[in-house]
Design an enzyme around this catalytic site. Sequence first.
Site, PDB file in Angstrom:
ATOM      1  CB  SER A 200      -0.863  -0.031   1.264  1.00  0.00           C
ATOM      2  OG  SER A 200      -1.724   1.063   1.258  1.00  0.00           O
ATOM      3  CB  CYS A 328     -10.092   0.767  26.395  1.00  0.00           C
ATOM      4  SG  CYS A 328     -10.737   1.002  24.776  1.00  0.00           S
TER       5      CYS A 328
HETATM    6  N1  PLP Z   1      -2.245  -4.707   6.376  1.00  0.00           N
HETATM    7  C1  PLP Z   1      -1.569  -4.065   7.329  1.00  0.00           C
HETATM    8  C2  PLP Z   1      -0.563  -4.803   8.130  1.00  0.00           C
HETATM    9  C3  PLP Z   1      -1.814  -2.705   7.573  1.00  0.00           C
HETATM   10  O1  PLP Z   1      -1.139  -2.071   8.531  1.00  0.00           O
HETATM   11  C4  PLP Z   1      -2.794  -2.037   6.787  1.00  0.00           C
HETATM   12  C5  PLP Z   1      -3.134  -0.612   7.057  1.00  0.00           C
HETATM   13  O2  PLP Z   1      -3.210  -0.183   8.178  1.00  0.00           O
HETATM   14  C6  PLP Z   1      -3.463  -2.768   5.795  1.00  0.00           C
HETATM   15  C7  PLP Z   1      -3.156  -4.086   5.612  1.00  0.00           C
HETATM   16  C8  PLP Z   1      -4.513  -2.110   4.940  1.00  0.00           C
HETATM   17  O3  PLP Z   1      -3.915  -1.281   3.970  1.00  0.00           O
HETATM   18  P1  PLP Z   1      -4.791  -0.140   3.245  1.00  0.00           P
HETATM   19  O4  PLP Z   1      -4.934   0.973   4.204  1.00  0.00           O
HETATM   20  O5  PLP Z   1      -3.966   0.235   2.058  1.00  0.00           O
HETATM   21  O6  PLP Z   1      -6.069  -0.757   2.859  1.00  0.00           O
END
Ligand code: PLP
Length: 391
Positions: A200, A328
């Site tokens: 991403s 929490c």
């Molecule tokens: N996988 C992990 C480990 C992530 O940290 C994130 C985003 O926080 C995602 C997948 C999802 O990615 P995106 O925000 O591009 O959908």
Amino acid sequence: MDKIYLDNAATTALSEEVIDAMIDTMKTNFGNPSSTHSFGQEAKILIENVRRQIADYLHVTPAEIIFTSCGTESNNMIIKSSVEHLGVERIITSPMEHKCVSESTLDMKNRKGVEVVYMRPDEKGDLDLDKFEEILKSSDKKTLVTLMHANNEIGNLYDIKRIAELCKENNVLFHSDTVQTMAHMDLDFSAIPLDFASCSAHKFHGPKGIGFAFIRKSSGLKGIITGGPQERSLRAGTENVCGIVGLGKALELSLQNMVSYVNHIREIKDYAIERLTAEIPGIKFNGRSAEQENSLYTLLSVLLPYKDPLISLQLDMKGIAISQGSACSSGAAKPSMVMMMVLSDEEMDNCTPLRISFSHMNTKADVDALVKAIKEISAEFVIEKTNIEHR
Ligand code: PLP
């Protein structure tokens, strides 16, 4: 008030160069990459250049890179298509996975009757690979393993090379969610025999709305979004050309500056560990977070020795953006599965997790401001609590 951003595992600020490259593409290149005329072909060339650049970084072929809208889409596509098109009947995973992986897995269980085996981590967040090998061998069902490279809440790094080798030996497919490590470290998929991975762009100073899936050519995976023949029919839809250019520029900058970024961020993380330990008595670090070797250098997960469910809000009011890790045990916020795995019941009830995540844009002064703010809030919190107890 100058604001401080320490939530880089959630998203990162766009680099100026990325913004410039995207604006330039939007101004000069609006063609549809599927068009055969020069407008389309110029856009197509931009996309193929970035695909080649990613392939070189990962030591794979360009045909194995499929552009998607984000990490979530890549992970959904890989898991759901493995079941729908490759006949996967069993998924081995762990409760440490990001929601987009765990929910996709659960969906395949509920809708397709897939067997799901969860590997329970220990209190450090580690997985037992001997046990994993036993589970791999325990069934003849066509199996997909989905285990992340780095955990996005506590930063633990998992040995995906060893996991991939075990999967290969046992003729099992392996997907790793590499969203937190792509472009943050060297990755050589010619030496790691995994089948699928995800990326991403907004996690490394690129734009939101663009990512990619690595899909090993031999796997035979198909797409779940159908339509035109874009992305070798694995992901239909007109490509996000300026997003892809932005991803390419962000990757280029990350790779060019990786050594200096890593050194700078490590220094700040070490400084944060030192300052927090000295200034907040009783503070702890979750999982492998405080270890150089086994954790993501960009992330530090801490446990404050008192319960303050509103701490991220209080920090925000002081101009510091940080994520809480939401362990929490009361109120509307649900406890995070990852925190439930690594914290004891007593810690869940009486302590507060905080996720500090850095980028090359942070400085030691940001850490000083954070430590000062936490001390102020805890002092106010103790006074407030004492007043309530004496009312
Ligand atoms: N996988 C992990 C480990 C992530 O940290 C994130 C985003 O926080 C995602 C997948 C999802 O990615 P995106 O925000 O591009 O959908």
